[in-house]
Design an enzyme around this catalytic site. Structure first.
Site, PDB file in Angstrom:
ATOM      1  N   TYR A   8       4.963 -11.940   6.053  1.00  0.00           N
ATOM      2  CA  TYR A   8       3.769 -11.538   5.307  1.00  0.00           C
ATOM      3  C   TYR A   8       3.441 -12.603   4.280  1.00  0.00           C
ATOM      4  O   TYR A   8       4.204 -12.852   3.343  1.00  0.00           O
ATOM      5  CB  TYR A   8       4.033 -10.194   4.624  1.00  0.00           C
ATOM      6  CG  TYR A   8       2.855  -9.573   3.921  1.00  0.00           C
ATOM      7  CD1 TYR A   8       1.543  -9.993   4.117  1.00  0.00           C
ATOM      8  CD2 TYR A   8       3.061  -8.504   3.035  1.00  0.00           C
ATOM      9  CE1 TYR A   8       0.481  -9.401   3.470  1.00  0.00           C
ATOM     10  CE2 TYR A   8       2.002  -7.897   2.375  1.00  0.00           C
ATOM     11  CZ  TYR A   8       0.712  -8.349   2.591  1.00  0.00           C
ATOM     12  OH  TYR A   8      -0.339  -7.748   1.939  1.00  0.00           O
ATOM     13  N   VAL A  27      -3.459  -5.555  10.410  1.00  0.00           N
ATOM     14  CA  VAL A  27      -2.656  -4.636   9.602  1.00  0.00           C
ATOM     15  C   VAL A  27      -3.563  -4.259   8.439  1.00  0.00           C
ATOM     16  O   VAL A  27      -3.743  -5.039   7.507  1.00  0.00           O
ATOM     17  CB  VAL A  27      -1.352  -5.276   9.106  1.00  0.00           C
ATOM     18  CG1 VAL A  27      -0.571  -4.283   8.249  1.00  0.00           C
ATOM     19  CG2 VAL A  27      -0.491  -5.737  10.282  1.00  0.00           C
ATOM     20  N   LYS A  57       1.539 -11.473   9.202  1.00  0.00           N
ATOM     21  CA  LYS A  57       0.433 -10.765   8.579  1.00  0.00           C
ATOM     22  C   LYS A  57      -0.167 -11.724   7.562  1.00  0.00           C
ATOM     23  O   LYS A  57       0.463 -12.067   6.559  1.00  0.00           O
ATOM     24  CB  LYS A  57       0.896  -9.478   7.892  1.00  0.00           C
ATOM     25  CG  LYS A  57      -0.244  -8.751   7.172  1.00  0.00           C
ATOM     26  CD  LYS A  57       0.246  -7.545   6.391  1.00  0.00           C
ATOM     27  CE  LYS A  57      -0.908  -6.921   5.602  1.00  0.00           C
ATOM     28  NZ  LYS A  57      -0.457  -5.796   4.741  1.00  0.00           N
ATOM     29  N   THR A  62       0.825  -1.202   0.000  1.00  0.00           N
ATOM     30  CA  THR A  62       0.000   0.000   0.000  1.00  0.00           C
ATOM     31  C   THR A  62       0.864   1.260   0.000  1.00  0.00           C
ATOM     32  O   THR A  62       0.431   2.320  -0.441  1.00  0.00           O
ATOM     33  CB  THR A  62      -0.941   0.003   1.218  1.00  0.00           C
ATOM     34  OG1 THR A  62      -1.642  -1.234   1.262  1.00  0.00           O
ATOM     35  CG2 THR A  62      -1.948   1.129   1.135  1.00  0.00           C
TER      36      THR A  62
END
Length: 315
Positions: free
Chosen positions: A154, A222, A182, A66
């Protein structure tokens, strides 16, 4: 596993971790504000970081997807981390992305993030190259070992083309630096099982699944829609922690339009910038190619959702 260095999180005033929530409960994968010409706007980033922390965030994840990590450069990434740590690092955990399909590149990003004062690292599965599970394990180990920072793994197979196997999680869990995941797999059952078997804090990586993830033992979120839903998601977390699942569900349902508007098309960075622009937190919704800014019609859809949920005053 790694030799402690002067760049450790302790040297930078890292906030005290809560047991079971090493980076807190609510984190946002923060956008990287940019000028019309595409330069990283550090002043705007600091304003946004302060706003997020003032509105219920325990931590910020910088230089992730992001944050347009594929198109920002090493010096820009390090400068962003340093600026945000200086602004809010005594109040919130600052986790820096160190993700690449080139292990040496990921190591350099990790080292630079540590030098800039990050409190932790986010290390994504190498994308596109699709290594074997053993290659994935060695990649994660090498990146983690380049600093003494705690690591959040992640797992986002929809973007990387590779999911982390249960056996790989078990191997990584033998190393103390790996403390969290995550999880953007959408697999609730696996999340519950892996959180128990690894002993890690499990963070939901999908705004729409936060409440179900809490129900199977997640430590927190998150998020992306959390840019503009900090207080609401903080209240949802507190309600769930207190056993008030009815209130948690009511909050979840109330913010669904914002979550859908920001995440529904799969262009989270694009829509998140439209959302923070609508709140006056950044000037413009500028991105770098291949991302393009939200159109006026797309931005209007985000604004309508913010107004519907009471996040933005329609007057």
């Amino acid at each position: 596993m790694a030799t402690p260095s002067p760049s450790s999180a302790a040297q930078h005033g890292a906030p005290t971790a809560v047991p079971g929530r090493p980076f807190g409960a609510l984190l946002t994968a923060m956008v990287t504000p940019m000028s019309p010409g595409g330069a990283v706007d550090l002043d705007a980033a600091v304003r946004l970081a302060r706003y997020l922390v003032d509105h219920g965030h325990d931590g910020l994840v910088l230089n992730g997807t992001t944050g347009e990590s594929p198109t920002t450069h090493a010096e820009e990434k390090a400068a962003l981390v340093a600026a945000v740590v200086e602004a809010v690092g005594d109040r919130a955990a600052v986790v820096a992305g160190a993700g690449s399909n080139d292990t040496d590149h990921a190591v350099r990003m990790a080292e630079q993030a540590a030098e800039a004062g990050a409190h932790g690292l986010l290390v994504v599965t190498p994308y596109y190259s699709r290594p074997t599970q053993h290659g994935l394990y060695e990649h994660m180990l090498r990146v983690a070992g380049s600093t003494d920072l705690p690591v959040m793994v992640y797992d986002v197979p929809g973007r990387t083309g590779l999911r982390i196997a249960e056996s790989t999680y078990e191997r990584l869990a033998a190393h103390d630096q790996f403390v969290a995941c995550k999880d953007a797999t959408g697999d609730l059952f696996a999340a519950s099982r892996l959180a128990a078997s690894t002993g890690w804090a499990w963070y939901c990586g999908d705004d729409s699944l936060y409440l179900p993830f809490l129900a199977v033992g997640a430590a927190g979120l998150v998020g992306v829609a959390s840019h503009v839903l900090g207080r609401e998601l903080r209240d949802l977390t507190a309600a769930f922690d207190a056993g008030d699942t009815a209130r948690a569900l009511a909050i979840h349902r109330a913010v669904t339009p914002v979550i859908e508007a920001i995440n529904g098309a799969g262009a989270q960075a694009v829509m998140a910038k439209a959302a923070v622009e609508a709140l006056g937190l950044v000037d413009g919704r500028h991105l770098r190619l291949p991302q393009v800014p939200a159109t006026d019609d797309e931005a209007a859809t985000v604004v309508a959702a913010l107004e519907r949920c009471g996040v933005l005053d329609p007057s």
